[in-house]
Design a protein around this motif. Structure first.
Motif, short mmCIF file in Angstrom:
data_model
loop_
_atom_site.label_atom_id
_atom_site.label_comp_id
_atom_site.label_asym_id
_atom_site.label_seq_id
_atom_site.Cartn_x
_atom_site.Cartn_y
_atom_site.Cartn_z
N ILE A 71 0.84 -1.21 0.00
CA ILE A 71 0.00 0.00 0.00
C ILE A 71 0.87 1.25 0.00
O ILE A 71 0.62 2.20 -0.76
CB ILE A 71 -0.95 0.00 1.22
CG1 ILE A 71 -1.99 -1.12 1.06
CG2 ILE A 71 -1.63 1.35 1.39
CD1 ILE A 71 -2.82 -1.37 2.30
N PHE A 72 1.89 1.28 0.85
CA PHE A 72 2.71 2.48 1.01
C PHE A 72 3.99 2.49 0.18
O PHE A 72 4.76 3.44 0.23
CB PHE A 72 3.04 2.70 2.49
CG PHE A 72 1.83 3.01 3.32
CD1 PHE A 72 1.15 4.20 3.16
CD2 PHE A 72 1.35 2.10 4.24
CE1 PHE A 72 0.03 4.50 3.91
CE2 PHE A 72 0.23 2.37 5.00
CZ PHE A 72 -0.44 3.58 4.83
N GLY A 73 4.24 1.43 -0.58
CA GLY A 73 5.36 1.41 -1.52
C GLY A 73 6.73 1.16 -0.92
O GLY A 73 7.70 1.77 -1.35
N TYR A 74 6.83 0.28 0.06
CA TYR A 74 8.14 -0.06 0.63
C TYR A 74 8.24 -1.57 0.80
O TYR A 74 7.24 -2.29 0.74
CB TYR A 74 8.38 0.65 1.97
CG TYR A 74 7.54 0.13 3.11
CD1 TYR A 74 8.00 -0.93 3.90
CD2 TYR A 74 6.31 0.67 3.40
CE1 TYR A 74 7.23 -1.42 4.94
CE2 TYR A 74 5.53 0.18 4.43
CZ TYR A 74 6.00 -0.86 5.20
OH TYR A 74 5.23 -1.35 6.23
N GLY A 75 9.44 -2.05 1.02
CA GLY A 75 9.65 -3.48 1.22
C GLY A 75 11.11 -3.78 1.44
O GLY A 75 11.94 -2.88 1.55
N ASN A 76 11.43 -5.06 1.50
CA ASN A 76 12.80 -5.53 1.69
C ASN A 76 13.30 -6.13 0.38
O ASN A 76 12.55 -6.78 -0.34
CB ASN A 76 12.88 -6.58 2.79
CG ASN A 76 12.45 -6.04 4.13
OD1 ASN A 76 12.48 -4.83 4.38
ND2 ASN A 76 12.04 -6.94 5.02
N VAL A 77 14.57 -5.91 0.11
CA VAL A 77 15.21 -6.51 -1.06
C VAL A 77 16.34 -7.40 -0.55
O VAL A 77 17.23 -6.94 0.15
CB VAL A 77 15.79 -5.43 -2.02
CG1 VAL A 77 16.48 -6.09 -3.19
CG2 VAL A 77 14.68 -4.50 -2.49
N LYS A 78 16.25 -8.69 -0.87
CA LYS A 78 17.25 -9.66 -0.40
C LYS A 78 18.10 -10.11 -1.58
O LYS A 78 17.59 -10.59 -2.59
CB LYS A 78 16.56 -10.88 0.22
CG LYS A 78 17.53 -11.91 0.74
CD LYS A 78 16.81 -13.07 1.40
CE LYS A 78 17.80 -14.10 1.92
NZ LYS A 78 17.11 -15.25 2.54
N LEU A 79 19.41 -9.94 -1.43
CA LEU A 79 20.38 -10.36 -2.44
C LEU A 79 21.09 -11.60 -1.92
O LEU A 79 21.73 -11.55 -0.86
CB LEU A 79 21.39 -9.25 -2.69
CG LEU A 79 20.78 -7.95 -3.17
CD1 LEU A 79 21.55 -6.78 -2.63
CD2 LEU A 79 20.74 -7.93 -4.65
N THR A 80 20.97 -12.69 -2.63
CA THR A 80 21.63 -13.93 -2.25
C THR A 80 22.83 -14.13 -3.15
O THR A 80 22.71 -14.06 -4.37
CB THR A 80 20.67 -15.12 -2.37
OG1 THR A 80 19.49 -14.84 -1.63
CG2 THR A 80 21.30 -16.39 -1.84
N GLY A 81 23.98 -14.39 -2.53
CA GLY A 81 25.21 -14.58 -3.28
C GLY A 81 25.60 -16.03 -3.36
O GLY A 81 24.89 -16.92 -2.89
N THR A 82 26.75 -16.25 -3.96
CA THR A 82 27.26 -17.60 -4.05
C THR A 82 27.51 -18.14 -2.65
O THR A 82 27.86 -17.40 -1.74
CB THR A 82 28.57 -17.64 -4.86
OG1 THR A 82 29.49 -16.72 -4.28
CG2 THR A 82 28.33 -17.28 -6.30
N GLY A 83 27.30 -19.41 -2.48
CA GLY A 83 27.40 -20.00 -1.15
C GLY A 83 26.15 -19.67 -0.36
O GLY A 83 25.05 -19.70 -0.88
N SER A 84 26.30 -19.31 0.88
CA SER A 84 25.14 -19.01 1.72
C SER A 84 25.10 -17.55 2.15
O SER A 84 24.41 -17.21 3.10
CB SER A 84 25.14 -19.92 2.96
OG SER A 84 26.32 -19.67 3.71
#
Length: 88
Positions: free
Chosen positions: A51-64
């Motif tokens: 609704i308010f236009g925000y969130g989390n962005v998760k970047l997963t790299g090689t390995g864990s």
């Protein structure tokens, strides 16, 4: 008050070579990941986030390894920018 301190002591950045997440007032935590190591980019949004236009962005790299950018304005646009940077 706690969330205001967190907001003002958090830095999130995407450069042409890496992603950087820093937070902390007295103790400082820094997470970095080279862009060429990023495998997936995920967006997490709650109902209020949509609704308010925000969130989390998760970047997963090689390995864990992973880096989470929290409470990002327009997370879909951020994901788009990251995927474009990855394809260059």
């Amino acid at each position: 008050m706690y969330y205001i301190i967190i907001l003002y002591t958090t830095e999130q950045a995407i450069t042409n070579k890496r992603v950087v997440f820093k937070n902390g007032l007295i103790a400082r935590k820094t997470e970095e990941m080279n862009l060429n190591r990023v495998e997936t980019v995920e967006v997490e949004q709650s109902i209020l986030g949509r609704i308010f236009g925000y969130g989390n962005v998760k970047l997963t790299g090689t390995g864990s390894s992973f880096v989470i950018f929290k409470f990002v304005e327009d997370p879909l646009e951020v994901r788009k920018s990251i995927t474009e940077a990855l394809s260059e």
